[in-house]
Design a protein around this motif. Structure first.
Motif, PDB file in Angstrom:
ATOM      1  N   PRO A  21       0.918  -1.102  -0.287  1.00  0.00           N
ATOM      2  CA  PRO A  21      -0.043   0.256  -0.156  1.00  0.00           C
ATOM      3  C   PRO A  21       0.724   1.164  -0.111  1.00  0.00           C
ATOM      4  O   PRO A  21       0.378   2.118  -0.985  1.00  0.00           O
ATOM      5  N   LYS A  22       1.920   1.143   0.370  1.00  0.00           N
ATOM      6  CA  LYS A  22       2.074   2.590   1.143  1.00  0.00           C
ATOM      7  C   LYS A  22       4.294   2.588   0.124  1.00  0.00           C
ATOM      8  O   LYS A  22       4.936   3.433   0.546  1.00  0.00           O
ATOM      9  N   PHE A  23       4.408   1.460   0.099  1.00  0.00           N
ATOM     10  CA  PHE A  23       5.594   1.252  -1.351  1.00  0.00           C
ATOM     11  C   PHE A  23       6.541  -0.325  -1.751  1.00  0.00           C
ATOM     12  O   PHE A  23       4.983  -0.844  -1.781  1.00  0.00           O
ATOM     13  N   GLN A  24       6.670   0.416  -2.763  1.00  0.00           N
ATOM     14  CA  GLN A  24       7.331  -0.638  -3.774  1.00  0.00           C
ATOM     15  C   GLN A  24       8.766  -1.534  -2.966  1.00  0.00           C
ATOM     16  O   GLN A  24       9.453  -1.080  -2.627  1.00  0.00           O
ATOM     17  N   THR A  25       8.088  -3.016  -2.435  1.00  0.00           N
ATOM     18  CA  THR A  25       9.803  -4.415  -2.324  1.00  0.00           C
ATOM     19  C   THR A  25      10.461  -4.477  -3.484  1.00  0.00           C
ATOM     20  O   THR A  25       9.114  -5.108  -3.791  1.00  0.00           O
ATOM     21  N   THR A  26      11.767  -4.317  -3.775  1.00  0.00           N
ATOM     22  CA  THR A  26      11.985  -4.847  -4.861  1.00  0.00           C
ATOM     23  C   THR A  26      13.166  -5.676  -4.232  1.00  0.00           C
ATOM     24  O   THR A  26      13.547  -6.157  -3.360  1.00  0.00           O
TER      25      THR A  26
END
Length: 361
Positions: free
Chosen positions: A136-141
């Motif tokens: 919801p609040k960021f892109q995990t990469t």
């Protein structure tokens, strides 16, 4: 005593050459380039690590993600740690001007995954996965990077596929960092999951000119050969040599770019990422994409490549990984300085042999 010198040409089939070990190889040649010699070879095999395989749940905290432990003892082994490191940086300080998302690299997104249904077309018991997921609040990469930033000319190959949702990039590339974009040096293989599934991008960066416009000479939109899609297992290969960067899929050349070929020492990087920008697009919350590798192989130099004939310059034993009956193991093309390569094509190597006979009167 009379000395008789003669020369003759023979043809050696690399596919029938004898398997050998890296310790016996003075240097390596690659198919379709008989003038660039590589001094070193590494092979990373992820196909038989099902005992280490485990898919970790996604960490949903941007603060906790960078400090996550490695997902398996495999990533603490010397075979891994003497070559690779797992990135944990984020783009909070700005990497791309059009980013709309916080992007956080996490060791939790680099893991070994068991093959749920081995079959003749995919007999591997496991593979390495690099995951990116929209939260919801960021892109995990995910990103892995070579420890050394001193590679100078490489041939890198991976048996890999990209699967998952629209809005991600998976990539294999060389990279020389600079604070000034115009001084970055980079050769990329990139897959956009928003693209048609037969399209891949091959680029020598930077791909923009000083006015910010696309530099057409720097990039090719390449088509996967033989009806393949990037979600299929295929061997992707990138050859960075002094003259150009060349890309292959399953040994079929798909692009060759001489314009702004990197000239200086660089890192090797693999990643799976998105930042919600124009290039990646925006992934739907809860969805994910993956770069998966069965194996990774690299032939490389860490100093400027010397162009020389076989058997000279301390390179008396010349090997190749192309045409080997066992992936990851080299074959011996010739040794002890007998002969030199004059042409290489397909699985065949043409060698000019020099023989000396002593005749006693």
């Amino acid at each position: 005593m009379a000395l008789l010198l003669f020369t003759g040409a023979v043809v050696v089939n690399a596919q029938q050459a004898a398997l050998t070990e890296d310790a016996r190889c003075g240097c390596y040649l690659i198919k379709r380039n008989e003038t660039t010699y590589f001094k070193k070879h590494r092979f990373f095999d992820f196909r038989n690590h099902d005992h280490h395989a485990s898919v970790p749940p996604v960490i949903e905290s941007a603060n906790d993600s960078p400090d996550a432990p490695v997902t398996s003892p495999f990533f603490n082994s010397t075979d891994w740690t003497d070559f690779w490191m797992i990135s944990n940086w984020n783009n909070s300080h700005g990497v791309r001007e059009d980013s709309t998302l916080l992007m956080v690299n996490s060791p939790n997104n680099v893991y070994l995954e068991a093959n749920p249904s081995p079959n003749p077309s995919s007999p591997s018991k496991s593979w390495l996965s690099l995951r990116t997921q929209r939260l919801p609040k960021f892109q995990t990469t995910a990103e892995i990077e070579s420890l050394s930033a001193k590679f100078k000319f490489v041939s890198i190959r991976m048996l890999a596929r990209t699967i998952g949702a629209r809005g991600a990039i998976t990539a294999m590339f060389t990279y020389r960092h600079s604070e000034e974009l115009a001084k970055v040096q980079e050769s990329d293989l990139e897959i956009r999951t928003s693209d048609p599934k037969n399209l891949i991008h091959c680029t020598n960066q930077p791909s923009l000119n000083s006015e910010g416009d696309i530099e057409a000479r720097a990039s090719r939109n390449a088509t996967m050969p033989d009806g393949l899609e990037w979600s299929d297992w295929a061997v992707h290969r990138l050859d960075w040599t002094p003259e150009s960067t060349t890309w292959y899929v399953n040994d079929v050349e798909v692009a060759d770019i001489a314009f702004q070929t990197p000239k200086d020492v660089s890192n090797i990087i693999l990643n799976a990422w998105s930042d919600g920008g124009e290039w990646t697009e925006n992934m739907t919350v809860g969805e994910a994409a993956y770069l998966q590798l069965q194996w990774f192989e690299i032939l490389y130099n860490t100093t400027e490549v010397e162009k020389r004939e076989g058997g000279e310059g301390g390179c008396n034993s010349v090997c190749s990984v192309d045409g080997s009956p066992e992936v990851g193991r080299p074959v011996m093309l010739w040794s002890n300085g007998v002969g030199r390569v004059v042409g290489m094509f397909g699985g065949w190597v043409m060698v000019t042999v020099v023989a000396v006979l002593f005749l006693v009167a």
